[in-house]
Design a protein around this motif. Structure first.
Motif, PDB file in Angstrom:
ATOM      1  N   LEU A 280       4.474  17.694  -1.619  1.00  0.00           N
ATOM      2  CA  LEU A 280       4.145  18.238  -0.893  1.00  0.00           C
ATOM      3  C   LEU A 280       3.360  16.428  -0.229  1.00  0.00           C
ATOM      4  CD1 LEU A 280       4.926  19.112   1.992  1.00  0.00           C
ATOM      5  CD2 LEU A 280       2.592  20.955   1.887  1.00  0.00           C
ATOM      6  N   ILE A 281       3.832  16.006   0.317  1.00  0.00           N
ATOM      7  CA  ILE A 281       3.309  14.571   1.000  1.00  0.00           C
ATOM      8  C   ILE A 281       3.537  14.484   2.448  1.00  0.00           C
ATOM      9  CG2 ILE A 281       3.077  13.247  -0.894  1.00  0.00           C
ATOM     10  CD1 ILE A 281       5.607  11.599  -0.244  1.00  0.00           C
ATOM     11  N   CYS A 282       2.899  13.682   3.799  1.00  0.00           N
ATOM     12  CA  CYS A 282       2.925  13.894   4.753  1.00  0.00           C
ATOM     13  C   CYS A 282       3.026  12.508   5.066  1.00  0.00           C
ATOM     14  CB  CYS A 282       2.447  14.866   5.192  1.00  0.00           C
ATOM     15  SG  CYS A 282       2.118  14.293   7.372  1.00  0.00           S
ATOM     16  N   GLY A 283       3.485  11.547   5.575  1.00  0.00           N
ATOM     17  CA  GLY A 283       3.870  11.070   6.910  1.00  0.00           C
ATOM     18  C   GLY A 283       4.705  10.059   8.027  1.00  0.00           C
ATOM     19  N   GLY A 284       4.513   8.948   8.112  1.00  0.00           N
ATOM     20  CA  GLY A 284       6.041   8.298   8.959  1.00  0.00           C
ATOM     21  C   GLY A 284       7.269   8.600   7.608  1.00  0.00           C
ATOM     22  N   SER A 285       8.113   7.563   8.435  1.00  0.00           N
ATOM     23  CA  SER A 285       9.133   7.260   7.424  1.00  0.00           C
ATOM     24  C   SER A 285       8.630   5.979   6.318  1.00  0.00           C
ATOM     25  CB  SER A 285      10.611   6.483   7.987  1.00  0.00           C
ATOM     26  OG  SER A 285      10.136   4.715   8.561  1.00  0.00           O
ATOM     27  N   GLY A 286       7.444   5.529   6.649  1.00  0.00           N
ATOM     28  CA  GLY A 286       7.129   4.357   5.410  1.00  0.00           C
ATOM     29  C   GLY A 286       6.658   5.213   4.390  1.00  0.00           C
ATOM     30  N   ILE A 287       5.669   6.259   4.506  1.00  0.00           N
ATOM     31  CA  ILE A 287       5.256   7.367   2.931  1.00  0.00           C
ATOM     32  C   ILE A 287       6.787   7.158   1.963  1.00  0.00           C
ATOM     33  CG2 ILE A 287       5.702   9.270   3.365  1.00  0.00           C
ATOM     34  CD1 ILE A 287       2.766   9.499   2.710  1.00  0.00           C
TER      35      ILE A 287
ATOM     36  N   ASP B  72       0.835  -1.106  -0.044  1.00  0.00           N
ATOM     37  CA  ASP B  72       0.295  -0.040  -0.086  1.00  0.00           C
ATOM     38  C   ASP B  72       1.343   1.779  -0.387  1.00  0.00           C
ATOM     39  OD1 ASP B  72      -2.508  -1.282   0.201  1.00  0.00           O
ATOM     40  OD2 ASP B  72      -2.193  -1.865   2.047  1.00  0.00           O
ATOM     41  N   LEU B  73       2.158   1.405   0.916  1.00  0.00           N
ATOM     42  CA  LEU B  73       2.179   2.316   0.523  1.00  0.00           C
ATOM     43  C   LEU B  73       3.926   2.756  -0.423  1.00  0.00           C
ATOM     44  CD1 LEU B  73       4.280   1.898   4.729  1.00  0.00           C
ATOM     45  CD2 LEU B  73       2.525   3.994   3.744  1.00  0.00           C
ATOM     46  N   PHE B  74       3.078   1.571  -1.321  1.00  0.00           N
ATOM     47  CA  PHE B  74       4.415   1.438  -2.494  1.00  0.00           C
ATOM     48  C   PHE B  74       3.677   2.182  -3.755  1.00  0.00           C
ATOM     49  CE2 PHE B  74       7.825  -1.249  -1.153  1.00  0.00           C
ATOM     50  CZ  PHE B  74       8.470  -1.116  -1.556  1.00  0.00           C
ATOM     51  N   ALA B  75       2.261   1.759  -3.335  1.00  0.00           N
ATOM     52  CA  ALA B  75       1.692   2.495  -4.531  1.00  0.00           C
ATOM     53  C   ALA B  75       0.923   4.011  -3.962  1.00  0.00           C
ATOM     54  CB  ALA B  75      -0.269   1.714  -3.360  1.00  0.00           C
ATOM     55  N   ILE B  76       1.003   4.230  -2.436  1.00  0.00           N
ATOM     56  CA  ILE B  76       0.879   5.793  -2.482  1.00  0.00           C
ATOM     57  C   ILE B  76       2.179   6.864  -2.813  1.00  0.00           C
ATOM     58  CG2 ILE B  76       1.388   7.529  -0.524  1.00  0.00           C
ATOM     59  CD1 ILE B  76      -0.195   5.103   1.092  1.00  0.00           C
ATOM     60  N   GLY B  77       3.336   5.913  -3.086  1.00  0.00           N
ATOM     61  CA  GLY B  77       4.308   6.624  -3.774  1.00  0.00           C
ATOM     62  C   GLY B  77       4.646   6.668  -4.710  1.00  0.00           C
ATOM     63  N   GLN B  78       3.944   5.022  -5.846  1.00  0.00           N
ATOM     64  CA  GLN B  78       3.092   6.168  -7.152  1.00  0.00           C
ATOM     65  C   GLN B  78       2.523   7.023  -7.403  1.00  0.00           C
ATOM     66  OE1 GLN B  78       1.546   1.931  -8.218  1.00  0.00           O
ATOM     67  NE2 GLN B  78       3.912   0.906  -8.373  1.00  0.00           N
ATOM     68  N   ALA B  79       1.098   6.761  -6.428  1.00  0.00           N
ATOM     69  CA  ALA B  79       0.141   8.331  -6.621  1.00  0.00           C
ATOM     70  C   ALA B  79       1.169   9.667  -6.293  1.00  0.00           C
ATOM     71  CB  ALA B  79      -0.797   7.525  -5.246  1.00  0.00           C
ATOM     72  N   ALA B  80       1.934   9.721  -5.413  1.00  0.00           N
ATOM     73  CA  ALA B  80       3.000  10.423  -4.903  1.00  0.00           C
ATOM     74  C   ALA B  80       3.693  11.125  -6.040  1.00  0.00           C
ATOM     75  CB  ALA B  80       3.329  10.392  -3.612  1.00  0.00           C
ATOM     76  N   ARG B  81       4.085  10.785  -7.290  1.00  0.00           N
ATOM     77  CA  ARG B  81       4.224  11.333  -8.531  1.00  0.00           C
ATOM     78  C   ARG B  81       4.228  12.825  -8.811  1.00  0.00           C
ATOM     79  NH1 ARG B  81       7.762   8.489 -12.405  1.00  0.00           N
ATOM     80  NH2 ARG B  81       7.193   6.707 -11.764  1.00  0.00           N
TER      81      ARG B  81
END
Length: 409
Positions: free
Chosen positions: A213-220, A200-209
């Protein structure tokens, strides 16, 4: 630099720096906003602030200064790094900082996800879980500075910001980055995104391209380097030998168990809030005690929540915390002057105090000791540190960290 991180405490900064390093980025951790233009060989820079419990205005000011410096380094994306337990108060500082950064960067949406599945933090239906417990049942409700009494991140963040707070549920996240992007509201919003697995975090990484600005713990940050063509790698390490010491100021359940395990086999000295506030112990007397011990000593102030609460009621929350942090800051400096080169620190506030006391400017990131915790070296000095957030690591963490520093693990 491609990615710039603004971390609200020093342990969290090390945490996300490790994530980026293991994903293949050249990364360094900066203690505060650097005063120089930077040296230009890094893929990512992590600016460590002590803003989690600072006054809101100070947190915003320092975060904007860090943002401006990172932009001058060429950063295309800013990550606001917060704790995986979303530590904050109804007044901030997460919401106000994000608003200010969004305005500076022209962000329309801010993806927010503090999940860190490897350490038991997950976000589901907008609620933050620690293991199988809601955040407010995990022990974080007893945090001495930022007690978390609500697991609903939409309510927590909504109380801190004038922006709408939206939500992308796990069912959408499971469909991948494009589905997350498609689910974002048309109007500006901060968006809590569910994550229960690393995928799920890798998917969020793709969405963040393309998101500034994004916000989260280290997993993001797990999937962010891949957006720039990086491949996973193991951070290198040059061993550091010499005397070691453990300094613990965290009162978390995990740290108290680590303290108990280590104290059973090593010399240990407990610093009470009463002694710190009254000046009954000083950095010099503690340093004398440490030097006189055989093996690796432990100096700790990691009491049960009831003891901490009683001290806060007697002396005031800030007075008790500042007295202990100041003592650890001075102690770390005194010990390095006496030749100590391996220092394990437990607790975010304590880590900030120790690094400040050592006047460290840049930390070089080494391999992981435990999920979320690397071993680090002060640039230009033969001093190794482990900066551990309170709830991280197993009961043998202190021993493992000390061994890794000198190449025994």
């Amino acid at each position: 630099m491609k990615i710039g991180v603004i971390a609200d405490d020093f342990t969290g900064a090390s945490d996300i720096a490790l994530t980026l390093a293991e994903a293949g980025f050249r990364v360094a951790q900066f203690i505060g906003v650097p005063g120089d233009p930077g040296e230009g060989s890094l893929d990512a820079g992590v600016v460590a602030l002590k803003s989690r419990t600072a006054p809101v205005e100070e947190a915003v000011r320092d975060s904007l200064a860090a943002c401006d410096w990172l932009l001058t380094q060429g950063c295309q994306q800013i990550v606001s790094k917060v704790c995986s337990t979303f530590d904050s108060t109804p007044k901030g500082n997460i919401g106000p900082v994000l608003e200010a950064l969004a305005q500076r960067l022209g962000a329309r949406h801010v993806l927010v996800c503090p999940a860190f599945p490897e350490n038991g933090r997950s976000v589901y239906q907008g609620h933050l879980f620690v293991g199988d417990r809601l955040l407010n049942e995990s022990g974080m409700q007893d945090h001495p500075l930022t007690p978390m009494i609500d697991a609903d991140l939409r309510r927590v963040l909504g109380a801190q910001t004038t922006w709408p707070v939206a939500h992308v549920p796990a069912q959408v996240v499971a469909q991948g980055g494009k589905a997350i992007v498609a689910a974002l509201p048309e109007a500006r919003a901060m968006v809590i995104v569910d994550a229960i697995r690393d995928a799920d975090l890798f998917a969020i990484g793709q969405a963040a391209r393309g998101q500034v600005l994004i916000c989260g713990g280290s997993g993001i940050a797990l999937g962010l380097p891949a957006n720039h063509g990086a491949a996973p790698a193991q951070p290198g390490w040059q061993v550091v030998t010499g005397p070691g010491v453990v300094l613990s100021g965290s009162c978390s359940r995990a740290t108290r168990a680590q303290v108990a395990r280590f104290a059973a086999a090593h010399p240990a000295f407990e610093v009470t809030a009463e002694a710190a506030v009254a000046g009954a112990v000083t950095a010099e007397t503690l340093a004398d005690w440490v030097v006189a011990q055989e093996g690796v000593p432990l100096v700790y102030s990691s009491a049960d929540p009831q003891v901490v609460q009683a001290a806060q009621e007697r002396y005031g929350r800030e007075a008790a915390a500042h007295a202990i942090e100041g003592l650890f800051s001075q102690l770390a400096a005194a010990l390095v002057e006496r030749g100590y080169s391996r220092i394990v620190v437990a607790g975010g506030e304590t880590s900030g105090a120790v690094v400040s006391g050592l006047r460290a400017g840049v930390l070089n990131i080494g391999p992981r000791i435990a999920p979320g915790v690397p071993v680090v070296r002060i640039e230009g000095r033969d001093v190794a540190l482990a900066l551990k957030s309170g709830n991280f690591g197993d009961e043998d963490f202190f021993e493992t960290a000390l061994a890794l520093m000198e190449g025994r693990r």
